[in-house]
Structure formats: C-alpha cells, structure tokens
Design a protein around this motif. Structure first.
Motif, PDB file in Angstrom:
ATOM      1  N   CYS A 197      -6.342  -1.736   5.356  1.00  0.00           N
ATOM      2  CA  CYS A 197      -5.860  -2.969   4.620  1.00  0.00           C
ATOM      3  C   CYS A 197      -4.403  -3.390   4.245  1.00  0.00           C
ATOM      4  CB  CYS A 197      -6.360  -3.063   3.261  1.00  0.00           C
ATOM      5  SG  CYS A 197      -8.617  -2.581   3.347  1.00  0.00           S
TER       6      CYS A 197
ATOM      7  N   VAL B   5     -13.184  -0.236  -6.713  1.00  0.00           N
ATOM      8  CA  VAL B   5     -12.356  -1.197  -4.605  1.00  0.00           C
ATOM      9  C   VAL B   5     -12.822  -1.003  -3.929  1.00  0.00           C
ATOM     10  CG1 VAL B   5     -11.632   0.980  -4.052  1.00  0.00           C
ATOM     11  CG2 VAL B   5     -10.295  -1.026  -4.006  1.00  0.00           C
TER      12      VAL B   5
ATOM     13  N   ARG C 127      -3.378  -4.860   2.016  1.00  0.00           N
ATOM     14  CA  ARG C 127      -2.622  -5.776   0.455  1.00  0.00           C
ATOM     15  C   ARG C 127      -3.760  -4.945  -0.015  1.00  0.00           C
ATOM     16  NH1 ARG C 127      -4.114  -9.945   3.155  1.00  0.00           N
ATOM     17  NH2 ARG C 127      -2.105 -10.173   3.895  1.00  0.00           N
ATOM     18  N   LEU C 128      -2.943  -5.006  -1.538  1.00  0.00           N
ATOM     19  CA  LEU C 128      -4.184  -4.639  -2.660  1.00  0.00           C
ATOM     20  C   LEU C 128      -3.988  -5.589  -4.067  1.00  0.00           C
ATOM     21  CD1 LEU C 128      -6.722  -3.030  -3.827  1.00  0.00           C
ATOM     22  CD2 LEU C 128      -4.454  -1.178  -4.914  1.00  0.00           C
TER      23      LEU C 128
ATOM     24  N   ALA D 141      -7.286   4.085  -4.907  1.00  0.00           N
ATOM     25  CA  ALA D 141      -7.432   2.866  -4.163  1.00  0.00           C
ATOM     26  C   ALA D 141      -6.763   2.266  -2.854  1.00  0.00           C
ATOM     27  CB  ALA D 141      -7.578   1.941  -4.927  1.00  0.00           C
ATOM     28  N   ILE D 142      -4.870   3.007  -3.373  1.00  0.00           N
ATOM     29  CA  ILE D 142      -4.320   2.951  -2.223  1.00  0.00           C
ATOM     30  C   ILE D 142      -4.461   3.844  -0.653  1.00  0.00           C
ATOM     31  CG2 ILE D 142      -1.673   2.795  -1.640  1.00  0.00           C
ATOM     32  CD1 ILE D 142      -1.228   2.124  -4.281  1.00  0.00           C
TER      33      ILE D 142
ATOM     34  N   THR E  26      -8.212  -8.142   2.326  1.00  0.00           N
ATOM     35  CA  THR E  26      -7.277  -7.182   2.002  1.00  0.00           C
ATOM     36  C   THR E  26      -7.903  -6.877   0.881  1.00  0.00           C
ATOM     37  OG1 THR E  26      -5.837  -9.545   1.682  1.00  0.00           O
ATOM     38  CG2 THR E  26      -6.535  -8.485  -0.788  1.00  0.00           C
ATOM     39  N   ALA E  27      -7.678  -6.042   0.402  1.00  0.00           N
ATOM     40  CA  ALA E  27      -8.425  -5.033  -0.085  1.00  0.00           C
ATOM     41  C   ALA E  27      -8.824  -5.292  -2.156  1.00  0.00           C
ATOM     42  CB  ALA E  27      -8.562  -3.731  -0.358  1.00  0.00           C
ATOM     43  N   GLN E  28      -9.122  -5.466  -3.054  1.00  0.00           N
ATOM     44  CA  GLN E  28      -9.486  -5.725  -4.375  1.00  0.00           C
ATOM     45  C   GLN E  28     -10.377  -4.590  -5.161  1.00  0.00           C
ATOM     46  OE1 GLN E  28     -11.814  -9.060  -4.889  1.00  0.00           O
ATOM     47  NE2 GLN E  28     -12.058  -9.174  -6.973  1.00  0.00           N
TER      48      GLN E  28
ATOM     49  N   LEU F  13       0.486  -0.897   0.136  1.00  0.00           N
ATOM     50  CA  LEU F  13       0.214  -0.051  -0.441  1.00  0.00           C
ATOM     51  C   LEU F  13       1.235   1.105   0.224  1.00  0.00           C
ATOM     52  CD1 LEU F  13      -3.105  -1.364   2.945  1.00  0.00           C
ATOM     53  CD2 LEU F  13      -3.035  -1.006  -0.156  1.00  0.00           C
TER      54      LEU F  13
ATOM     55  N   ARG G 165     -12.945  -4.066  -0.690  1.00  0.00           N
ATOM     56  CA  ARG G 165     -12.722  -5.934  -0.065  1.00  0.00           C
ATOM     57  C   ARG G 165     -12.912  -7.371  -0.723  1.00  0.00           C
ATOM     58  NH1 ARG G 165     -10.962  -5.209   5.465  1.00  0.00           N
ATOM     59  NH2 ARG G 165     -10.880  -3.056   6.181  1.00  0.00           N
TER      60      ARG G 165
ATOM     61  N   ALA H 182      -7.718   2.253   0.481  1.00  0.00           N
ATOM     62  CA  ALA H 182      -7.289   0.389   1.325  1.00  0.00           C
ATOM     63  C   ALA H 182      -6.400   0.830   2.969  1.00  0.00           C
ATOM     64  CB  ALA H 182      -6.493  -0.251   0.296  1.00  0.00           C
TER      65      ALA H 182
END
Length: 318
Positions: free
Chosen positions: A281, A228, A283-284, A272-273, A247-249, A152, A230, A276
């Motif tokens: 979170c 974006v 990670r992405l 988005a980062i 984790t974010a997606q 991130l 989870r 997250a």
C-alpha cells in the motif's frame, strides 16, 4: 462583482470538474500523500457529479464563466433528522470572492433543503481551505468528522508491547460491544448498534472483506484492538478521494480506558503500518469523529487531515 445563480445541470459538469480539480491541486500542496486520480481521471469526478443531478444543485455564473458550484450528494435520515449532504467533490469556487460565493450557494440550497424537510446539513470540504472553513463556521457549521492520512514510516515505540493478529474475531465481540457503547457517552453522543448478533455479523463482514485484527491481550483477555484493511468503495462513502488508490485504512480501534496512555495504541498502529507495507500500500487512512476526545488526540498525533465534514442543525419547526 455581479453574479447569477442558476440550477446545476449537465451542461455545467465539465467546468465544475475543472474547478474542483483546481481546489484539489491546492490541497495536494498541503497533503502530498493524496493520490492523483482526481486529476488524472476527470471522468471519475464527472461521473460522481452526474449522480447528483437528480438532487438540488446550484452554480454561480459571472457573465459566461462558472465561478462556483454546489450540489447535494444525498438526502437521508440521520440523528433523528432528515439530512442533506454535500460531498467533498460536490462544490468548489474560484479564489476571488470565495466567501460571498459560498454564502450565496448555501443560502440558496439551504432553503431548498428546509422546504423539503431536511434540517440537518452536512458539507465535506478539503482540510486546508481556510477561507471556506471560516465561512462555514460563520454560517453555523461545526466539525463532525475528519479524514486523515499518514505515510508508512514506523512509529518509534517507547516500550515493547506484544500485539497478535487475532484470527478468531468472535473472541473480540465483547470488546467491540464495549467500543460501540463508548460512543453513546459525552462528548460524542452517537448511536451505534449494540446487538451482539449484529456485532458478530459486522465482524464477519470485515473478515470477508480481507480485513485483519491486531489485538492486545492481558491475562488472556482482549483489551485493545485495531482493524485494518484496504479502502472499500462500498463502505458508506468513507475516503472517497482514496478509492482505487492502493490505500490501507484503519477501520476500527479501541483501547479499554484503564490501559490508555501506555503505548498500546502506538504498538497497534505500528502493526497496522507493517501490514500496509507488506500489502504494497502507498498510505494509511483513518476517519474519525472530531468529538471523540481520546480517539481524536491519538489520530491527530500520527495522521494529517485532508478532508473535514461539518454539520449544521436547523430548527425543525420551520
């Protein structure tokens, strides 16, 4: 070495889990962002493999030792064919003679699949298992989907681009319809729903799931968008190894062709980062079609692979 192939049964579950965990540890050496759940919670992988017992599966025994296993995770209709999928946790093998082990397992299962009129074969596999990747290539498989991760840390933006969080997702319907039509063309050739009411329903589902929409506007029109949220265990099996791992997606992204290459994608990804990180979170994650020329270039630049899905067509007149 002498090997014996036998059907995968419940008596093989514990040894299969241990074998997969060995493979997963090796992948984590290359992909340290991967969560440890598959190692800390073996019952999770065992339960997933248990659901595969009703489908064709095979193990390779060397004396009384389980040297390899491969199971069918699901059978379904896709791309005009009946398909069989081996998920990323649905196989593993010892490092000794791995190429031969996988060739024998696939030869056995492929015959069962074709006998059952399944002519589209898909295998998910850990990205840094070079021996397996080369073996699948020799067996006629080619890449179709990649799953990737990144940390991130922010991306250095070349230009300052205004990105807004769009609360009224219905304003994005036309852009999303254009996005879906993009997949019909070369080199992807993938069908997506282009019905407007279905698209609006899909956007509403994202809202209900808590996903957010970051959008670039130009002259009052949405020109680029990134969705974006989870990771969702109910979202078509995407990112299985990341489920319940904070984790974010990235669940969707599209930039209209004439404004690509101007830093808009990086600006969207930065937002988005930021989202997250604010959600706590770790990670992405993104999943994408490897044949997506423009999308793949972008995701490869900012994310590292940990799983690939490979596919093989078999002559359906057989």
């Amino acid at each position: 070495m002498r090997y014996h192939l036998t059907p995968f049964t419940s008596e093989h579950l514990e040894r299969a889990v241990a074998l997969f965990q060995d493979s997963y540890r090796q992948e984590r050496e290359h992909s340290p962002l991967l969560p440890t759940r598959a190692l800390d919670d073996p019952a999770w992988i065992r339960d997933a493999l248990t659901t595969c017992l009703e489908h064709p599966g095979v193990v390779v025994m060397q004396d009384d030792r389980l040297a390899a296993y491969m199971v069918t995770g699901a059978q379904f209709h896709w791309k005009g064919q009946n398909a069989a999928l081996v998920p990323e946790y649905g196989h593993s093998a010892t490092t000794t003679d791995k190429e031969t082990l996988y060739q024998q397992m696939y030869m056995h299962l492929a015959q069962l699949w074709v006998d059952d009129r399944c002519h589209l074969h898909l295998i998910g596999h850990l990205a840094h298992d070079d021996v397996l990747r080369k073996t699948l290539y020799q067996l006629g498989f080619g890449a179709i989907v990649a799953e990737r991760l990144r940390d991130l840390s922010p991306i250095d933006a070349l230009v300052d681009i205004a990105i807004v969080q769009e609360p009224d997702v219905h304003r994005l319907a036309d852009l999303e319809l254009e996005h879906n039509r993009y997949y019909f063309r070369a080199p992807i050739f993938l069908t997506k729903d282009t019905d407007r009411s279905a698209m609006l329903a899909d956007l509403d589902e994202h809202v209900q799931a808590g996903d957010v929409f970051f959008t670039y506007y130009e002259d009052g029109r949405p020109r680029a968008n990134m969705i974006v949220g989870r990771t969702n265990p109910n979202h078509e099996g995407e990112g299985f190894l990341l489920w319940e791992s904070n984790t974010a997606q990235i669940k969707g992204a599209y930039i209209q062709p004439d404004i690509r290459g101007k830093g808009i994608g990086a600006a969207l990804l930065n937002r988005a980062i930021q989202w997250a990180r604010a959600q706590g979170c770790a990670r992405l994650f993104v999943e994408h079609e490897t044949a997506n020329f423009y999308g793949s270039r972008f995701w490869r630049k900012y994310f590292a692979p940990y799983v690939y899905f490979s596919m093989r067509y078999v002559d359906n007149t057989i």
